[in-house]
Design a protein around this motif. Structure first.
Motif, mmCIF file in Angstrom:
data_model
loop_
_atom_site.group_PDB
_atom_site.id
_atom_site.type_symbol
_atom_site.label_atom_id
_atom_site.label_comp_id
_atom_site.label_asym_id
_atom_site.label_seq_id
_atom_site.Cartn_x
_atom_site.Cartn_y
_atom_site.Cartn_z
ATOM 1 N N THR A 114 0.853 -1.188 0.000
ATOM 2 C CA THR A 114 0.000 0.000 0.000
ATOM 3 C C THR A 114 0.894 1.245 0.000
ATOM 4 O OG1 THR A 114 -0.077 0.239 2.408
ATOM 5 C CG2 THR A 114 -1.756 -1.180 1.403
ATOM 6 N N ILE A 115 0.327 2.373 -0.368
ATOM 7 C CA ILE A 115 1.086 3.623 -0.370
ATOM 8 C C ILE A 115 1.508 4.037 1.028
ATOM 9 C CG2 ILE A 115 0.930 6.097 -0.836
ATOM 10 C CD1 ILE A 115 -0.621 5.431 -3.343
ATOM 11 N N PRO A 116 0.627 3.981 2.033
ATOM 12 C CA PRO A 116 1.082 4.320 3.392
ATOM 13 C C PRO A 116 2.205 3.402 3.893
ATOM 14 C CG PRO A 116 -1.296 4.499 3.286
ATOM 15 C CD PRO A 116 -0.854 3.865 1.996
ATOM 16 N N GLU A 117 2.235 2.161 3.434
ATOM 17 C CA GLU A 117 3.362 1.293 3.814
ATOM 18 C C GLU A 117 4.658 1.897 3.281
ATOM 19 O OE1 GLU A 117 3.132 -2.762 2.424
ATOM 20 O OE2 GLU A 117 5.230 -3.140 2.961
ATOM 21 N N TYR A 118 4.606 2.441 2.066
ATOM 22 C CA TYR A 118 5.776 3.133 1.520
ATOM 23 C C TYR A 118 6.143 4.307 2.408
ATOM 24 C CZ TYR A 118 8.643 6.228 -1.205
ATOM 25 O OH TYR A 118 9.657 7.063 -1.592
ATOM 26 N N TYR A 119 5.132 5.075 2.866
ATOM 27 C CA TYR A 119 5.418 6.219 3.736
ATOM 28 C C TYR A 119 6.257 5.785 4.946
ATOM 29 C CZ TYR A 119 1.555 8.789 1.424
ATOM 30 O OH TYR A 119 0.719 9.406 0.527
ATOM 31 N N GLU A 120 5.893 4.649 5.546
ATOM 32 C CA GLU A 120 6.616 4.210 6.747
ATOM 33 C C GLU A 120 8.052 3.840 6.417
ATOM 34 O OE1 GLU A 120 4.810 1.122 9.044
ATOM 35 O OE2 GLU A 120 6.483 1.066 10.461
ATOM 36 N N ARG A 121 8.212 3.100 5.330
ATOM 37 C CA ARG A 121 9.553 2.630 5.012
ATOM 38 C C ARG A 121 10.463 3.767 4.556
ATOM 39 N NH1 ARG A 121 8.356 -2.798 1.634
ATOM 40 N NH2 ARG A 121 10.620 -2.954 1.581
ATOM 41 N N ARG A 122 9.907 4.813 4.031
ATOM 42 C CA ARG A 122 10.689 5.967 3.580
ATOM 43 C C ARG A 122 10.800 7.042 4.652
ATOM 44 N NH1 ARG A 122 13.614 9.431 2.328
ATOM 45 N NH2 ARG A 122 13.870 10.533 0.347
ATOM 46 N N PHE A 123 9.673 7.298 5.378
ATOM 47 C CA PHE A 123 9.651 8.449 6.286
ATOM 48 C C PHE A 123 9.364 8.101 7.742
ATOM 49 C CE2 PHE A 123 10.159 11.441 3.011
ATOM 50 C CZ PHE A 123 9.308 11.162 1.957
#
Lengths: 524, 69
Positions: A114-123
């Motif tokens: 999911t996109i929010p999963e990307y948010y966590e791994r990046r930010f």
């Protein structure tokens, strides 16, 4: 007079039988798909097993919903041929995304679901939870009118009495069926139903185009629109057309959002077999993104021509000569279809529209419930992680709760007439921030978590573009001072500019001490 | 007006024709993809399940970047 119009269509028992058989098929699909679910990845992204053709079918099946058809037909009814520019912008932007892989390819390469999963791994986790909350809020708000609009189609096409309990029963049955097969089979059910719905919808729409063209002819349609709307019915750059330059620019942004930011579309990219499939999917789907607007606009124009030329009853219903409030123009297209098509054929086309209705609901229900489970609940339970089984249960329960909300909201809400503006702004609450966070996160090493949080919060300012907010805050006073109108597209563009600015400024002023867990993909 | 009307007519006819052709291809190709999807889901459902990382997020298995046929 309105009752006479609604009951004068061609919908009969044969058409109800056709619709019932199709809808019953969805339960069978749910039961079959349930047996194939082996874990969370199967449930949420069908195990990343989608090939190109199926990816295109499922993306089109989701994005070419009944709501899209209805509000696009409304746009065609009011804007004439000038509305076609929206479809062209969507096509160009989607093709560009496929050609360049902008956002979707690097996102797919990260392996997130999911996109929010990307948010966590990046930010970091804070960004994920905030992103998840805004996404779920904007998305569920956005979805709130779907059932209402679907019910208006059914009333127009079938002649159901809107004030009776039968309509509420039909809507309840439909949303229940969607919940059943989506809860049972997750993304696998969604993909299979989207495929079936793609076949049915594309056949239905092409059939309608052929029938309308043979009934009216292109030249006659052009003449009627010219007589009623003049140049504004053709040239979208004219302010009198209801569009204008800022509107066209906003359509470019919405085109990008629709294909590369909006989770239901991006989920298809994340579920694709590899990045090559992603690129092909988007390049081919640009045609679907074009058609999903273009044909409904054409239906709306056909409905307009029918209203203007078929006699006084219809013209008076939609454009009363005494200046009173006429019938909502959302009814124009379904009424037109119910009078144009013979029984049997009407049942097939109605089934295809209900298919479109169901395919949109199943994807959005799965999407928002996944976001709540994976991107809000699960990150808050970091110290005692949830098992896959628990996540699936939470996803299913959330789906039911969302289903109840949209049923209650949809049956009783008195919505605004311009549905496309409502959809654009509620979507923008999340997407204006997400554009900045994703684009900078994927392509700029110095993007920081503080910049991301500020951008997401700034994106919430898009809510100022809603009609009710305009009225409450008396924008006319501010507009006199600044010298231009704060329309929904202008507010949306300003919100986007704000998120881009705070993302950059916030990242430069408050850099992260260490880089994110995901390496930033370098721009080539 | 003539220019815009002609422009939209060309766009419309080309788009609907191309979409019709694509719909035929997607119909047949999608059916084959569904068959393959069923086969892959059945075989992966019987193998080791997806693991979770420290954050409690399901980590997908390594994707096989083979050519899509």
């Amino acid at each position: 007079m309105f009752e006479e119009i609604f009951s004068s269509g061609n919908f009969t028992s044969l058409d109800w039988c056709i619709v019932t058989v199709y809808v019953g098929l969805s339960i069978v699909v749910g039961l079959v798909a349930n047996k194939l679910i082996g874990g969370l990845a199967h449930y949420i992204i069908a195990g990343r097993s989608l090939g190109t053709a199926l990816s295109i079918a499922t993306m089109t099946g989701t994005e070419l919903g009944l709501v899209t058809v209805m509000y696009s037909a409304q746009k065609g009814f009011t804007g004439g041929f000038a509305a076609f520019h929206i479809a062209v912008m969507a096509c160009i932007v989607t093709f560009f995304v496929g050609l360049t892989g902008f956002i979707v390819v690097p996102l797919r390469e990260t392996g997130v679901m999911t996109i929010p999963e990307y948010y966590e791994r990046r930010f970091g986790r804070r960004t994920r939870i905030l992103g998840g909350i805004l996404l779920a809020f904007g998305g569920i708000l956005n979805m709130g009118l779907f059932l209402k609009i679907g019910s208006q189609f059914l009333v127009g096409a079938t002649g159901i009495d809107p004030s009776g309990g039968f309509l509420a029963l039909v809507m309840t049955v439909l949303i229940t069926l969607v919940l059943i097969y989506t809860i049972l089979g997750g993304m696998v059910s969604v993909v299979i139903m989207d495929y079936i719905q793609f076949v049915v919808i594309s056949t239905g729409l092409i059939l309608l185009v052929c029938l309308i063209s043979s009934k009216f002819g292109w030249s006659h349609m052009v003449d009627v629109v010219w007589q009623a709307k003049g140049e504004s019915g053709f040239d979208p750059t004219l302010k009198g057309s209801g569009f204008g330059p800022s509107y066209i620019a906003w359509q470019g942004v919405l085109g990008l959002v629709s294909c590369a930011i909006w989770p239901t579309a991006v989920t298809r990219a994340l579920a694709a077999r590899n990045t090559q499939v992603v690129r092909r999917q988007y390049m081919f789907s640009s045609l679907s993104f074009l058609i999903r607007f273009l044909i409904p606009y054409f239906l709306g124009i056909g409905a307009f021509v029918y209203v203007m030329t078929s006699g006084e009853m219809f013209r008076e219903a939609f454009f009363p000569s005494d200046g009173s409030e006429g019938l909502s123009n959302l009814y124009a297209m379904p009424l037109f279809v119910s009078h144009l098509l013979p029984t049997g054929l009407l049942g097939i086309v109605t089934a295809s529209m209900i298919a479109a209705f169901m395919s949109t609901h199943d994807s959005y229900l799965l999407c928002w419930s996944s976001v709540i489970t994976l991107d809000i609940v699960a990150p808050l339970r970091q110290k005692r992680p949830l098992t896959d089984k628990t996540k699936i249960v939470i996803t299913r329960v959330t789906m039911v709760l969302i289903g109840i909300y949209i049923l209650l909201w949809g049956l009783w809400y008195e919505g605004s007439d311009d549905i496309w503006e409502y959809m654009g702004i509620t979507g923008a609450i999340y997407s204006t921030g997400a554009i900045s966070v994703l684009a900078f996160g994927l392509y700029w090493k110095r993007a920081s978590s503080t910049g991301a949080v500020l951008a997401l919060v700034a994106g919430f300012s898009a809510i100022l573009g809603l009609g009710k907010v305009r009225e409450a805050l008396h924008y006319e006073v501010l507009e006199k001072i600044i010298g231009f109108e704060l329309t929904a597209p202008v507010v949306g563009l300003m919100a986007l500019a704000l998120t881009l600015t705070v993302m950059v400024v916030g990242s430069l002023l408050w850099p992260d001490r260490s880089s994110g867990k995901i390496k930033v993909r370098e721009v080539k | 007006m003539e220019g815009w009307a002609t422009f939209w007519k060309v766009i419309f006819i080309c788009s609907v024709t191309a979409f019709g052709l694509m719909a035929v291809w997607v119909t047949f190709g999608g059916f084959l993809d569904i068959k393959r999807m069923f086969s892959e889901l059945r075989s992966s459902a019987s193998s080791e399940p997806i693991k979770e990382n420290e954050a409690g997020t399901a980590v997908p298995a390594t994707v096989d970047d083979r050519e899509d046929g």
